[in-house]
Structures are given as structure tokens and as C-alpha cells.
Design an enzyme around this catalytic site. Structure first.
Site, short mmCIF file in Angstrom:
data_model
loop_
_atom_site.label_atom_id
_atom_site.label_comp_id
_atom_site.label_asym_id
_atom_site.label_seq_id
_atom_site.Cartn_x
_atom_site.Cartn_y
_atom_site.Cartn_z
N ARG A 51 5.10 43.97 19.08
CA ARG A 51 5.68 44.39 18.25
C ARG A 51 5.55 45.96 18.19
O ARG A 51 6.60 46.89 17.75
CB ARG A 51 5.60 43.99 16.81
N ARG A 100 6.46 73.04 13.59
CA ARG A 100 7.23 72.19 12.49
C ARG A 100 8.59 72.46 13.22
O ARG A 100 9.03 73.44 13.28
CB ARG A 100 6.85 72.44 11.25
N LYS A 150 7.92 49.22 12.23
CA LYS A 150 6.53 49.28 11.44
C LYS A 150 6.24 50.79 11.44
O LYS A 150 5.08 51.06 12.09
CB LYS A 150 5.41 48.47 12.20
N GLU A 182 10.96 41.59 0.85
CA GLU A 182 9.60 41.19 1.15
C GLU A 182 8.65 41.74 0.21
O GLU A 182 8.99 42.31 -0.72
CB GLU A 182 9.68 41.60 2.45
N1 PDD Z 1 1.42 44.96 6.67
N2 PDD Z 1 6.21 43.31 5.47
C1 PDD Z 1 5.49 44.30 5.64
C2 PDD Z 1 6.56 45.45 4.69
C3 PDD Z 1 4.38 44.85 5.92
O1 PDD Z 1 3.89 45.99 5.80
C4 PDD Z 1 3.61 43.75 6.48
C5 PDD Z 1 2.24 43.94 6.98
C6 PDD Z 1 4.11 42.35 6.72
C7 PDD Z 1 3.54 41.22 7.39
O2 PDD Z 1 3.52 41.44 8.78
P1 PDD Z 1 2.36 40.92 9.50
O3 PDD Z 1 2.25 39.59 9.43
O4 PDD Z 1 2.58 41.21 11.08
O5 PDD Z 1 0.84 41.53 9.14
C8 PDD Z 1 5.67 42.18 6.27
C9 PDD Z 1 0.21 45.26 7.15
C10 PDD Z 1 -0.78 44.01 6.85
C11 PDD Z 1 -0.52 46.58 6.40
O6 PDD Z 1 0.48 47.43 5.97
O7 PDD Z 1 -1.38 46.43 6.03
#
Ligand code: PDD
Length: 286
Positions: A51, A100, A150, A182
Site C-alpha cells: 500500500r 517553500r 494514506k 469509515e
Molecule cells: N489508521 N481508514 C482510515 C482512515 C485509517 O486511518 C486506517 C488506519 C484504516 C485501517 O487501515 P489498516 O487496517 O490498514 O490499518 C482505515 C492507522 C492505524 C492510523 O492512522 O493510526
């Protein structure tokens, strides 16, 4: 004091320094991953690495020179910090040009900044919250539209979490066009009978690594999985609900917007999925 990793070096946390011109700091121009550690081993490292590679590509960001070494770096940090249960946080930004500027810097001269650190969480797998379940509120989803990447733009999820805390609850489920996207930092599920319902993949949600594993285990255990969006009203009317993430695994949700879900206690399907997920992930941990 922790030993952390910064751009190829293992250093004490108070000696790790990043430029004020770093684009992660100025523009949230960075991506991250959180990988959990159980029994001193990494859970689904391969999924997180894949990912991460995709997040970098989607943002046209260079892979750092140590990209192929990241498994070794994770393992070294677990060892150096003596982590049995906890998490490894990894962040890669577009680096620090000398001023910047909205224009991306030349990747030949401005290399990505790579940071990793450990979070020690003894008892993570046996968390009391998993016995009790968590309570959530609903809140409008006001994040940007590419939530499948992410990125470190976590201000709105942070605000959502604070809204939950202000209401005396544990977390927030975000809602867009009447449908749950989510949780603030996790994927959201409801259970109706033997059917597990969770939003389909797309740009509206993060493609959780835990989600992929849990849905695979659910199907292997002959449960029915429906990948579609659902409303808060459906959640109120569900038999069970839960969230998944690398730091919570499978965590039961027992209340939404002050409304008890099912019996108001963690349900059997959530409990079983948590058990299967922990067992299978431990077996495959590296
Ligand atoms: N967060 N959705 C969002 C918005 C997230 O930030 C996360 C993970 C998940 C779950 O993804 P995964 O199963 O790959 O951890 C779904 C991490 C844990 C964090 O920001 O701490």
C-alpha cells in the site's frame, strides 16, 4: 528513550531532526503506514509495504533509496526498542527543499524524508476495550476526496476524534451523502444475521490492510460478505458492528449516536473474527 530511524540512521529520538522546510511539515506532503507488532513480529508487513508503494506512486513521489530495506529497518527497531506488542509508525515525505514552494522539488536533488518510530503497547492484543466494545458518534465526512491514499493530512480525522471525545464517546464514523465512509482511523462494518456489510473500495475510503485480511477470513469461515455502503439507521438496526485497523485489529462497536447496537454488548461474530484474525495473523507474522 526510543531509538528511531531517520534517513538511513538509527538515532536516539531526541537527536532526530527534520528541516522546517520539509514538505511533510509545510504541506502535509507525505504518506504513512502503521504496522502492528505482536510477539515481537510484524503483522502483514507485505500488505503495508504494497500500500505504501501505491500511495507514493499516486502522489508521484520517489521511492526512498532504502525502500527495499524497510522490512529490515522495522525489524531492527523492534529489536532495539525491545517491542513485544505495539506499533511501528513509518512516514515518507517529499523531502526538504531549500524554500517553500507549491511546485514539487526536483527529486534528484531533494530526496524523500524517511522516519520510523516504535510505539510500545503492552497488552494490545488483550485490550479491555475489545471486551467492552466502543461507542461511536456519526459526523459529516469533510476530508479530501482521495482517502485511498494514506497521507499524513489527519487534521479532520483528529477533529472527528475530538468531537467523539467531547460527546463522551470513543470514536466517530464519518458520513458522506447519507452513507458511512469509515471511522476516523479505521474501517467500519455492520453485521446483519450472518452477513457482514462494509463499504466497497473506492477513493472514498482507505483500503485497510486489516479489512482485506478480515474479509478473507470471514469468507473462509462461510460468513457472507457484502461490500456496499450503509447508513447510520442501518447501523442502529444491525445485530452487531465493529471496526478494523492495524492498531485495533477487530474491535466491537456497541453504540452509535446514543443508540445501542444489538444487545449493546460485543456480538459473537465480531468476537470470532477478532479471534481468527489474531490467530491467523500471528501465524503469518514476520
Ligand atoms: N489508521 N481508514 C482510515 C482512515 C485509517 O486511518 C486506517 C488506519 C484504516 C485501517 O487501515 P489498516 O487496517 O490498514 O490499518 C482505515 C492507522 C492505524 C492510523 O492512522 O493510526
Amino acid at each position: 528513550m526510543r531509538t528511531v530511524y531517520l534517513n538511513g540512521e538509527f538515532v536516539p529520538e531526541n537527536e532526530a531532526q527534520v528541516s522546517i522546510f520539509d514538505r511533510g511539515f509545510l504541506m502535509a506532503d507525505g504518506v504513512y503506514e502503521v504496522t502492528s507488532v505482536l510477539g515481537g513480529k510484524l503483522i502483514d508487513f507485505a500488505g503495508h509495504a504494497k500500500r505504501l508503494e501505491r500511495s507514493l506512486a499516486e502522489l508521484d513521489m520517489q521511492k526512498p533509496d532504502d525502500f527495499d530495506n524497510l522490512l529490515e529497518v522495522h525489524r531492527a527497531l523492534v529489536r532495539l526498542n525491545d517491542i513485544d506488542e505495539g506499533m511501528i509508525y513509518l512516514q515518507i515525505t517529499r523531502g526538504a527543499p531549500d524554500d517553500r514552494d507549491f511546485v514539487f522539488p526536483d527529486p534528484e536533488t531533494t530526496r524523500p524524508t524517511v522516519v520510523l518510530f516504535t510505539q510500545n503497547k503492552p497488552g494490545l492484543a488483550n485490550s479491555p476495550a475489545a471486551q467492552k466494545g466502543i461507542k461511536v458518534i456519526s459526523i459529516e465526512d469533510q476530508r479530501w476526496a482521495r482517502r485511498d491514499i494514506k497521507t499524513v493530512q489527519l487534521l479532520y480525522p483528529s477533529m472527528a476524534k475530538m468531537a467523539a471525545k467531547a460527546a463522551g464517546k470513543d470514536d466517530a464514523w464519518m458520513v458522506e451523502d447519507g452513507k458511512v465512509t469509515e471511522g476516523s482511523s479505521n474501517n467500519a462494518y455492520i453485521v446483519k444475521g450472518n452477513t457482514i456489510i462494509t463499504r466497497h473500495l473506492g477513493t472514498e475510503i482507505l483500503h485497510g490492510i486489516t479489512r482485506a485480511a478480515v474479509l478473507r477470513f470471514a469468507r473462509e469461515a462461510q460468513m457472507t460478505v457484502e461490500e456496499r455502503s450503509f447508513t447510520i439507521d442501518e447501523a442502529k438496526d444491525a445485530d452487531e458492528a465493529f471496526i478494523t485497523s492495524a492498531s485495533t485489529f477487530v474491535m466491537p462497536v456497541v453504540e452509535v449516536d446514543d443508540h445501542a447496537i444489538g444487545t449493546g454488548k460485543p456480538g459473537p461474530i465480531s468476537a470470532r473474527l477478532r479471534e481468527i484474525y489474531l490467530d491467523e495473523s500471528l501465524k503469518a507474522a514476520v
